[in-house]
Design a protein around this motif. Sequence first.
Motif, short mmCIF file in Angstrom:
data_model
loop_
_atom_site.label_atom_id
_atom_site.label_comp_id
_atom_site.label_asym_id
_atom_site.label_seq_id
_atom_site.Cartn_x
_atom_site.Cartn_y
_atom_site.Cartn_z
N GLU A 50 25.33 14.31 -3.46
CA GLU A 50 24.35 13.38 -2.88
C GLU A 50 24.16 12.14 -3.73
N TYR A 62 27.48 11.82 0.15
CA TYR A 62 26.55 11.60 1.26
C TYR A 62 25.23 11.11 0.69
N ILE A 100 20.87 11.16 1.69
CA ILE A 100 19.76 11.55 2.55
C ILE A 100 18.79 10.38 2.46
N THR A 150 22.11 17.10 10.66
CA THR A 150 21.76 17.95 9.52
C THR A 150 22.67 19.17 9.41
N PRO A 176 20.63 11.93 7.11
CA PRO A 176 21.84 12.06 6.29
C PRO A 176 22.92 11.07 6.73
#
Length: 173
Positions: free
Chosen positions: A74, A111, A113, A132, A164
Amino acid sequence: MGKENIQFIVADATHIDAAKKVSDWVSSNDAMLPKSPEQVLENFSTGHAVIGYDGTALVVHAALTQVNSDQTAEVGSLFTEETHRHMGLAREAVHVLLEHGRNLYPDHTLYAIANERSAPLFQKMGAREMQTDELGDEVWASCDTCPRKPERVEGCPFKCCDTPFDLTHVKSE
């Protein structure tokens, strides 16, 4: 004061004052998960954060906040000092972090969020909005400590209050 004066570096364990400031930034923002200075410094010590300075003033931060066993990582904890917003620094910090993250984890999917503030940035950068259920349960474990924790409905896919984004096709500058 201009974008060209900003120096980006990979943070490390010696950046104790920066860790405190980043902790203050994210903890004062109700759209982000709070982090203690110790948690931020731990992230710094693994080489997972990029910080930007205007002279001696810390003005922008982005980090790989979670590296997961399913080959995902992330990009998060994105923050720009209020006096330096709307200059493209967050975008530049993400580009620097993407290049760094891809070197550290070449086989991982990066990725984000994104909350309501950062989602437009990722959209402009060409990131693909995800559902998600495209990310594993490990990704969503931190939602249990989120102050805006969404209710989980039995039999329905989990829906986070944030969005996301797949950063696979976002190019480093």
